[in-house]
Design an enzyme around this catalytic site. Structure first.
Site, PDB file in Angstrom:
ATOM      1  N   GLY A  29      65.951  86.458  70.084  1.00 54.24           N
ATOM      2  CA  GLY A  29      65.073  85.318  70.371  1.00 54.24           C
ATOM      3  C   GLY A  29      65.638  84.326  71.367  1.00 54.24           C
ATOM      4  O   GLY A  29      65.297  83.144  71.337  1.00 54.24           O
ATOM      5  N   ILE A  35      66.227  77.820  69.702  1.00 51.27           N
ATOM      6  CA  ILE A  35      67.448  77.606  68.927  1.00 51.27           C
ATOM      7  C   ILE A  35      68.464  78.692  69.249  1.00 51.27           C
ATOM      8  O   ILE A  35      69.662  78.433  69.355  1.00 51.27           O
ATOM      9  CB  ILE A  35      67.126  77.612  67.420  1.00 51.27           C
ATOM     10  N   TYR A 180      52.950  82.325  57.614  1.00 51.83           N
ATOM     11  CA  TYR A 180      54.297  81.954  58.066  1.00 51.83           C
ATOM     12  C   TYR A 180      55.222  81.786  56.865  1.00 51.83           C
ATOM     13  O   TYR A 180      56.356  82.286  56.859  1.00 51.83           O
ATOM     14  CB  TYR A 180      54.233  80.661  58.874  1.00 51.83           C
TER      15      TYR A 180
END
Length: 310
Positions: A29, A35, A180
């Site tokens: 990611g 992040i 989620y």
């Protein structure tokens, strides 16, 4: 470790950089606004041997590599092309790492948050597929390389896994926030199961809540969604499955979000971490239920058609 404290990742790296020196670390990611990108940059200060930076496209990783080279030119970086929405892409990506004998640390940071209903290439509900099943498959395929390295390796709070319908009726009953939360609950439950299975192998695994971090993860936040969350917050309506109130965390920086990957938690294998502390007490009873953890493990293997004997 029980005292929660929001710290920047610079502080963590300065304390424990020697344990990361010379290591091979894979991070998913990675992008300039994620992040994961911040984590990669901060880890470069510890002089790892190699940072393997994964994303769907190399242009997402390029700004992070340039930033790393500006402060740590001797740190090796390698781009790993991988789409977590496609299991065949995950397998191909792992195959390209045939020349990497070991991976000391694997940080599965990539994910999606409250998108419109959609499915992965394999037909899984997007958040369950990307945030959970993709990471399960990646861990499974990379486990031999993690073993080769030897020993030393809050959405979830209101989430549960709907074993009868993890795909929300092919979208008919889809609620982006519920989906989620389900995907994050599944990740925590998977880590609990995996930690138990790896207990005698010297490999440690953790699930992490980085907090409320402003990043590219919020790209699907619509005005209606933000208004709904604000209403729940104002009314005190945020509770976990056991009825315990949940306080909305303050917004933090990407550096503070990345800091929870902290070597001091090494004695708490399988733990749920938040604000640089072990906070298993925040987890709801559905997540902590061992039968549910085992049921998820078996269901996941069936969904992926992938045996996972540890």
């Amino acid at each position: 470790m029980s005292s929660q404290q929001i710290l920047p990742s610079e502080t963590i790296i300065q304390r424990y950089d020697s344990s990361l020196t010379g290591k091979t670390i894979l991070i998913t990611g990675v992008s300039g606004d994620s992040i994961a990108g911040e984590l990669a940059f901060q880890l470069s200060a510890a002089a790892p041997h190699l940072l393997i930076l994964s994303a769907r496209a190399e242009e997402r990783v390029t700004p992070v590599v340039e930033k790393i080279k500006s402060v740590a030119p001797n740190v090796n970086t390698r781009f790993l092309k991988m789409d977590l929405g496609d299991t065949s892409s995950i397998r191909k990506a792992v195959d390209t790492l045939h020349d990497i004998p070991k991976i000391d640390h694997l940080a599965c940071v990539a994910g999606v948050m409250v998108p419109p209903y959609g499915t992965t290439k394999d037909g899984f509900e997007m958040q369950f597929g990307v945030n959970y099943l993709a990471n399960l498959l990646l861990v499974k395929l990379l486990l031999p390389k993690v073993r080769a390295a030897g020993p030393d390796f809050s959405a979830a709070r209101s989430g549960k896994v709907d074993f009868e319908d993890v795909g929300f009726g092919e979208g008919k009953t889809y609620d982006p926030l519920v989906a989620y939360n389900q995907s994050n609950a599944a990740r925590v439950m998977f880590v609990k199961s995996l930690a138990g299975k790896l207990r005698d192998q010297g490999i440690r695994v953790f699930s992490i809540d980085p907090g409320a971090v402003l990043s590219g993860l919020q790209r699907h936040f619509t005005p209606d969604f933000q208004e709904m969350v604000a209403g729940l917050t104002a009314s005190g309506g945020l509770v976990d499955l056991d009825g315990r109130p949940i306080e909305m965390p303050p917004w933090t920086t990407k550096s503070e979000g990345a800091a929870t990957i902290d070597p001091t938690i090494q004695g708490h294998n399988g733990a749920f971490l938040h604000d640089n502390a072990v906070v298993d007490g925040e987890l709801n009873s559905h997540i902590l239920n061992h039968d549910n953890q085992m049921k998820l493990w078996e269901r996941s293997k069936q969904m992926l058609h992938e045996p996972f004997a540890v």
